[in-house]
Design a protein around this motif. Structure first.
Motif, PDB file in Angstrom:
ATOM      1  N   SER A  24       0.814  -1.219   0.000  1.00  8.01           N
ATOM      2  CA  SER A  24       0.000   0.000   0.000  1.00  8.01           C
ATOM      3  C   SER A  24       0.848   1.270   0.000  1.00  8.01           C
ATOM      4  O   SER A  24       0.307   2.364  -0.133  1.00  8.01           O
ATOM      5  N   ILE A  25       2.142   1.147   0.114  1.00  3.51           N
ATOM      6  CA  ILE A  25       3.037   2.312   0.099  1.00  3.51           C
ATOM      7  C   ILE A  25       3.201   2.768  -1.347  1.00  3.51           C
ATOM      8  O   ILE A  25       3.531   1.973  -2.234  1.00  3.51           O
ATOM      9  N   ALA A  26       2.959   4.050  -1.573  1.00  2.29           N
ATOM     10  CA  ALA A  26       3.076   4.605  -2.932  1.00  2.29           C
ATOM     11  C   ALA A  26       4.464   4.317  -3.498  1.00  2.29           C
ATOM     12  O   ALA A  26       5.473   4.537  -2.835  1.00  2.29           O
ATOM     13  N   GLY A  27       4.489   3.802  -4.701  1.00  4.79           N
ATOM     14  CA  GLY A  27       5.746   3.532  -5.386  1.00  4.79           C
ATOM     15  C   GLY A  27       6.420   2.233  -4.985  1.00  4.79           C
ATOM     16  O   GLY A  27       7.519   1.938  -5.451  1.00  4.79           O
ATOM     17  N   ALA A  28       5.780   1.443  -4.117  1.00  2.63           N
ATOM     18  CA  ALA A  28       6.392   0.178  -3.690  1.00  2.63           C
ATOM     19  C   ALA A  28       6.531  -0.761  -4.877  1.00  2.63           C
ATOM     20  O   ALA A  28       5.676  -0.829  -5.753  1.00  2.63           O
ATOM     21  N   ARG A  29       7.623  -1.465  -4.904  1.00  3.37           N
ATOM     22  CA  ARG A  29       7.863  -2.497  -5.903  1.00  3.37           C
ATOM     23  C   ARG A  29       8.488  -3.676  -5.189  1.00  3.37           C
ATOM     24  O   ARG A  29       9.471  -3.521  -4.469  1.00  3.37           O
ATOM     25  N   ILE A  30       7.920  -4.840  -5.362  1.00  6.55           N
ATOM     26  CA  ILE A  30       8.399  -6.045  -4.686  1.00  6.55           C
ATOM     27  C   ILE A  30       8.740  -7.071  -5.752  1.00  6.55           C
ATOM     28  O   ILE A  30       7.934  -7.335  -6.640  1.00  6.55           O
ATOM     29  N   VAL A  31       9.938  -7.593  -5.700  1.00 10.99           N
ATOM     30  CA  VAL A  31      10.368  -8.565  -6.699  1.00 10.99           C
ATOM     31  C   VAL A  31      10.880  -9.820  -6.007  1.00 10.99           C
ATOM     32  O   VAL A  31      11.426  -9.770  -4.905  1.00 10.99           O
ATOM     33  N   LEU A  32      10.672 -10.935  -6.668  1.00 11.40           N
ATOM     34  CA  LEU A  32      11.193 -12.215  -6.220  1.00 11.40           C
ATOM     35  C   LEU A  32      12.127 -12.710  -7.317  1.00 11.40           C
ATOM     36  O   LEU A  32      11.726 -12.849  -8.475  1.00 11.40           O
ATOM     37  N   GLU A  40      20.934 -12.858 -11.603  1.00  7.35           N
ATOM     38  CA  GLU A  40      19.638 -13.160 -11.003  1.00  7.35           C
ATOM     39  C   GLU A  40      18.593 -13.361 -12.088  1.00  7.35           C
ATOM     40  O   GLU A  40      18.677 -12.763 -13.157  1.00  7.35           O
ATOM     41  N   ARG A  41      17.597 -14.185 -11.778  1.00  3.12           N
ATOM     42  CA  ARG A  41      16.484 -14.434 -12.692  1.00  3.12           C
ATOM     43  C   ARG A  41      15.208 -14.007 -11.981  1.00  3.12           C
ATOM     44  O   ARG A  41      14.943 -14.402 -10.846  1.00  3.12           O
ATOM     45  N   LEU A  42      14.395 -13.195 -12.649  1.00  2.00           N
ATOM     46  CA  LEU A  42      13.142 -12.716 -12.101  1.00  2.00           C
ATOM     47  C   LEU A  42      12.119 -13.843 -12.078  1.00  2.00           C
ATOM     48  O   LEU A  42      11.891 -14.499 -13.084  1.00  2.00           O
ATOM     49  N   ILE A  43      11.497 -14.057 -10.919  1.00  2.00           N
ATOM     50  CA  ILE A  43      10.437 -15.051 -10.785  1.00  2.00           C
ATOM     51  C   ILE A  43       9.083 -14.358 -10.759  1.00  2.00           C
ATOM     52  O   ILE A  43       8.146 -14.790 -11.405  1.00  2.00           O
ATOM     53  N   ALA A  44       8.979 -13.266  -9.985  1.00  2.00           N
ATOM     54  CA  ALA A  44       7.711 -12.543  -9.876  1.00  2.00           C
ATOM     55  C   ALA A  44       7.992 -11.089  -9.534  1.00  2.00           C
ATOM     56  O   ALA A  44       9.011 -10.767  -8.926  1.00  2.00           O
ATOM     57  N   SER A  45       7.071 -10.217  -9.927  1.00  2.00           N
ATOM     58  CA  SER A  45       7.197  -8.798  -9.659  1.00  2.00           C
ATOM     59  C   SER A  45       5.823  -8.231  -9.317  1.00  2.00           C
ATOM     60  O   SER A  45       4.830  -8.606  -9.940  1.00  2.00           O
ATOM     61  N   TRP A  46       5.769  -7.350  -8.332  1.00  2.00           N
ATOM     62  CA  TRP A  46       4.529  -6.701  -7.947  1.00  2.00           C
ATOM     63  C   TRP A  46       4.771  -5.214  -7.829  1.00  2.00           C
ATOM     64  O   TRP A  46       5.779  -4.817  -7.244  1.00  2.00           O
ATOM     65  N   PRO A  47       3.934  -4.359  -8.390  1.00  8.13           N
ATOM     66  CA  PRO A  47       2.828  -4.724  -9.267  1.00  8.13           C
ATOM     67  C   PRO A  47       3.348  -5.367 -10.551  1.00  8.13           C
ATOM     68  O   PRO A  47       4.502  -5.193 -10.915  1.00  8.13           O
ATOM     69  N   GLU A  48       2.466  -6.109 -11.216  1.00 11.61           N
ATOM     70  CA  GLU A  48       2.895  -6.892 -12.368  1.00 11.61           C
ATOM     71  C   GLU A  48       3.511  -6.058 -13.482  1.00 11.61           C
ATOM     72  O   GLU A  48       4.370  -6.529 -14.191  1.00 11.61           O
ATOM     73  N   ASP A  49       3.070  -4.814 -13.643  1.00 10.93           N
ATOM     74  CA  ASP A  49       3.607  -3.989 -14.720  1.00 10.93           C
ATOM     75  C   ASP A  49       4.877  -3.249 -14.334  1.00 10.93           C
ATOM     76  O   ASP A  49       5.412  -2.475 -15.109  1.00 10.93           O
ATOM     77  N   ALA A  50       5.395  -3.493 -13.133  1.00 12.90           N
ATOM     78  CA  ALA A  50       6.610  -2.794 -12.682  1.00 12.90           C
ATOM     79  C   ALA A  50       7.857  -3.471 -13.213  1.00 12.90           C
ATOM     80  O   ALA A  50       7.880  -4.602 -13.545  1.00 12.90           O
TER      81      ALA A  50
END
Length: 50
Positions: A24-32, A40-50
């Protein structure tokens, strides 16, 4: 924040938990990602379009 987990199910659980805690924090981006031979290899990213 950064974290490292030895098992993928634990990492996925923490990734989802962080979306709930920090998403809920503005501009937050979370990646796995996972370590790979070439970095590194990206598995998931939130939000999806980030």
């Amino acid at each position: 924040m950064h974290g490292w987990w030895g098992k993928k199910p634990t990492a996925v659980h923490q990734y989802r938990s962080w979306i709930g805690s920090w998403g809920s924090i503005a501009g937050a981006r979370i990646v796995l990602t996972e370590r790979a031979d070439d970095g590194e290899r990206l598995i998931a990213s939130w939000p999806e379009d980030a």
